[in-house]
Motif scaffolding. Sequence first.
Motif, mmCIF file in Angstrom:
data_model
loop_
_atom_site.group_PDB
_atom_site.id
_atom_site.type_symbol
_atom_site.label_atom_id
_atom_site.label_comp_id
_atom_site.label_asym_id
_atom_site.label_seq_id
_atom_site.Cartn_x
_atom_site.Cartn_y
_atom_site.Cartn_z
ATOM 1 N N GLU A 103 48.446 93.120 68.515
ATOM 2 C CA GLU A 103 47.883 92.001 69.123
ATOM 3 C C GLU A 103 48.784 91.259 70.327
ATOM 4 O O GLU A 103 48.172 90.909 71.345
ATOM 5 C CB GLU A 103 47.501 90.831 68.251
ATOM 6 C CG GLU A 103 46.163 90.898 67.318
ATOM 7 C CD GLU A 103 45.677 89.840 66.803
ATOM 8 O OE1 GLU A 103 46.705 88.909 66.306
ATOM 9 O OE2 GLU A 103 44.413 89.415 66.520
ATOM 10 N N PRO A 104 49.872 91.303 70.299
ATOM 11 C CA PRO A 104 50.693 90.543 71.392
ATOM 12 C C PRO A 104 50.524 91.620 72.651
ATOM 13 O O PRO A 104 50.388 90.706 73.692
ATOM 14 C CB PRO A 104 52.280 90.680 70.919
ATOM 15 C CG PRO A 104 52.146 90.627 69.559
ATOM 16 C CD PRO A 104 50.878 91.393 69.040
ATOM 17 N N ILE A 105 50.258 92.991 72.435
ATOM 18 C CA ILE A 105 50.014 93.531 73.549
ATOM 19 C C ILE A 105 48.611 93.422 74.146
ATOM 20 O O ILE A 105 48.274 93.217 75.210
ATOM 21 C CB ILE A 105 50.143 95.063 73.405
ATOM 22 C CG1 ILE A 105 51.832 95.462 72.667
ATOM 23 C CG2 ILE A 105 49.928 96.148 74.345
ATOM 24 C CD1 ILE A 105 51.960 96.781 72.250
ATOM 25 N N ALA A 107 47.252 90.551 73.875
ATOM 26 C CA ALA A 107 47.051 89.124 74.288
ATOM 27 C C ALA A 107 47.653 89.356 76.012
ATOM 28 O O ALA A 107 47.443 88.948 76.817
ATOM 29 C CB ALA A 107 48.059 88.312 73.675
ATOM 30 N N ALA A 110 45.043 90.464 77.885
ATOM 31 C CA ALA A 110 43.813 89.510 78.195
ATOM 32 C C ALA A 110 44.392 88.531 79.120
ATOM 33 O O ALA A 110 43.430 87.969 79.714
ATOM 34 C CB ALA A 110 43.630 88.762 76.859
ATOM 35 N N PHE A 111 45.865 88.240 79.314
ATOM 36 C CA PHE A 111 46.415 87.217 80.171
ATOM 37 C C PHE A 111 46.539 88.136 81.337
ATOM 38 O O PHE A 111 47.153 87.314 82.327
ATOM 39 C CB PHE A 111 47.728 86.674 79.486
ATOM 40 C CG PHE A 111 47.370 85.603 78.695
ATOM 41 C CD1 PHE A 111 46.808 85.960 77.327
ATOM 42 C CD2 PHE A 111 47.707 84.539 78.888
ATOM 43 C CE1 PHE A 111 46.609 84.975 76.260
ATOM 44 C CE2 PHE A 111 47.176 83.433 77.972
ATOM 45 C CZ PHE A 111 46.776 83.687 76.745
ATOM 46 N N MET B 115 42.330 83.479 76.234
ATOM 47 C CA MET B 115 41.728 83.814 74.886
ATOM 48 C C MET B 115 42.911 83.347 73.816
ATOM 49 O O MET B 115 44.188 83.439 74.097
ATOM 50 C CB MET B 115 41.803 85.234 74.819
ATOM 51 C CG MET B 115 41.047 85.860 73.776
ATOM 52 S SD MET B 115 40.574 87.425 74.146
ATOM 53 C CE MET B 115 39.335 87.731 72.640
ATOM 54 N N PHE B 117 43.727 83.992 69.886
ATOM 55 C CA PHE B 117 43.620 85.144 68.822
ATOM 56 C C PHE B 117 43.567 84.778 67.371
ATOM 57 O O PHE B 117 44.321 83.847 67.109
ATOM 58 C CB PHE B 117 44.435 86.293 69.039
ATOM 59 C CG PHE B 117 44.478 86.813 70.649
ATOM 60 C CD1 PHE B 117 44.047 88.224 70.596
ATOM 61 C CD2 PHE B 117 44.905 86.379 71.662
ATOM 62 C CE1 PHE B 117 43.914 88.850 71.642
ATOM 63 C CE2 PHE B 117 44.932 86.969 72.965
ATOM 64 C CZ PHE B 117 44.354 88.180 72.812
ATOM 65 N N GLN B 118 42.965 85.443 66.720
ATOM 66 C CA GLN B 118 43.195 85.200 65.120
ATOM 67 C C GLN B 118 44.369 85.239 64.514
ATOM 68 O O GLN B 118 44.966 84.408 63.825
ATOM 69 C CB GLN B 118 42.173 86.018 64.233
ATOM 70 C CG GLN B 118 42.154 85.781 63.070
ATOM 71 C CD GLN B 118 41.131 86.871 62.287
ATOM 72 O OE1 GLN B 118 40.722 87.635 62.857
ATOM 73 N NE2 GLN B 118 41.165 86.459 60.959
ATOM 74 N N HIS B 119 45.270 86.006 65.044
ATOM 75 C CA HIS B 119 46.619 86.411 64.393
ATOM 76 C C HIS B 119 47.671 85.594 65.421
ATOM 77 O O HIS B 119 48.704 86.170 65.486
ATOM 78 C CB HIS B 119 46.722 87.510 63.861
ATOM 79 C CG HIS B 119 45.971 87.933 62.753
ATOM 80 N ND1 HIS B 119 46.157 87.562 61.268
ATOM 81 C CD2 HIS B 119 44.811 88.786 62.562
ATOM 82 C CE1 HIS B 119 45.162 87.896 60.695
ATOM 83 N NE2 HIS B 119 44.441 88.709 61.398
ATOM 84 N N ALA B 121 48.914 86.186 68.026
ATOM 85 C CA ALA B 121 49.301 87.164 69.207
ATOM 86 C C ALA B 121 50.280 86.596 70.238
ATOM 87 O O ALA B 121 50.397 86.964 71.350
ATOM 88 C CB ALA B 121 48.083 87.671 69.827
ATOM 89 N N LEU B 122 51.377 85.608 69.782
ATOM 90 C CA LEU B 122 52.340 85.145 70.465
ATOM 91 C C LEU B 122 53.353 86.616 70.792
ATOM 92 O O LEU B 122 53.423 87.248 70.040
ATOM 93 C CB LEU B 122 53.087 83.832 69.777
ATOM 94 C CG LEU B 122 52.129 82.760 69.440
ATOM 95 C CD1 LEU B 122 52.957 81.701 68.901
ATOM 96 C CD2 LEU B 122 51.712 82.148 70.785
#
Lengths: 204, 284
Positions: A103-105, A107, A110-111, B115, B117-119, B121-122
């Motif tokens: 997910e951080p990747i 993100a 997405a950014f 965006m 995110f659900q989890h 994603a920091l």
Amino acid sequence: MLSGLGNTVVLSVLGMAASLFLGALLTPVLVSRRRVPAFVALRFVDLMRCTPFLLLAYIVYYGLPSIGLRFDNWSAGLFALVLYNSAYMAEILRGAWMAQPREPIEAGLAFGYSGLRLFRRIVLPPLLLTAGPVIGNQTIQIIKDSAFLTIIALPELTHAASSIQSRHFIPFAAFIVAVFLYWALCLLVEAAVAFGKRLAEARR
Amino acid sequence: MSIVNTTAAQAGPALPGAAPTGQAGRAVLSIAGLVKRFGSNTVLDGIDLQVQRGETVCLLGPSGSGKSTLLRCINWLEVPDAGRVLLEGEAIGVSTGGVVMGDGELSRMRTRIGMVFQHFALWPHLTVLQNVMEAPVHVQRRSRGEVREEARALLERVGLSAKHDAFPAHLSGGQKQRVGIARALAMKPSLMLFDEPTSALDPELVGEVLSVMRDLARDGLTMVVVTHEMSFARDVADRVVFMDAGAIVETAPPEAFFGAPRTERARQFLLRYSNGAAAGGETR
């Protein structure tokens, strides 16, 4: 002996920095979905990991001149060291990457991150933090591998110890001093790893 | 991959998902004919949806209905198989002429869509303040000093002034998600996407995140929210979009949707929720 130590430090620091840098560049290729580059990179890493370093040093210094590539002993030694260890570094970082959450990747994407900037700012820093201890281990391996370069007459620590013992006939004293000097270098690496661990700990 | 012709900047004939104003030029987001398949499984089957400036749209529907996939197709985290997505009239993902965008161009468009995110994603290696400042400084190339001031103000707005120097790992779920919201707002996006922002939170932390989102909606931010928080949808949404099996089944103002759903599927869905069946049924 001290100049031998100095050369070992120079070899190890350059070898470590260059291996980590090239390894980091190789890592995205290893995990890439583009099959051909990923396949080539994977085979390279495999090959390096299955080659004894001594043999690689022989090939680079004695073998390559026969196909027209001649290096002096410093460039040959450093080249062999970096070639060999960037494969290990890439493999270490790949392993760490596989264990990262996705997910951080995402993100990052997405950014508005992409390509090298995504890798450098978002993907790589957590990899270095989690892989820190293993990278430290590999650095110790680099320090020890550099001793093999005595066979291509590179005046590093082992070479210095060996020439002192043959000049003064004090094998035990010469080699045991060398061992302690290697140990001192490893303690420095371990201190660096401990520092990296504290950084990682704060973020966990 | 067949991306339909995207040269037409206007949205074409009136779309089922369009808001009553209908004027394509004012739509922040305009989706037409969106199709997404995973293998042989069609997850989105021809989605049409428009979102007007300042509007809050809640996407509701059972798990697996395609809500999150739709959200992820908007900023091309998932690449749609057909259809088009227009942000303020500009096609995302495909340049004029139907060619797939290069990474750089796609990334530039993505900076206009926030965006959450659900989890969360920091980014784990950065502090709270650094998380908020990271993309404005390194992607948008805005000046560090100016971004820092804004980041501080945003963190104050989400109630996290005291946590600037904390790392994400040391925050509660609710705090993480509020950082996630501040991080997205720092990009000054024209559209915000929320992908089940409270689904990973302990029940007692859901409120603090929803109240921040409520304020944003009141301040006129354009938001698309995938959620299972029915009371949030009822109170905050300008429009509720109900999805099932990869299609939009019903679009209505919240009073109408919750008061008198037009379709049987929506009725069944709401009934299950009011029976409490949804309590443990969300993605964990």
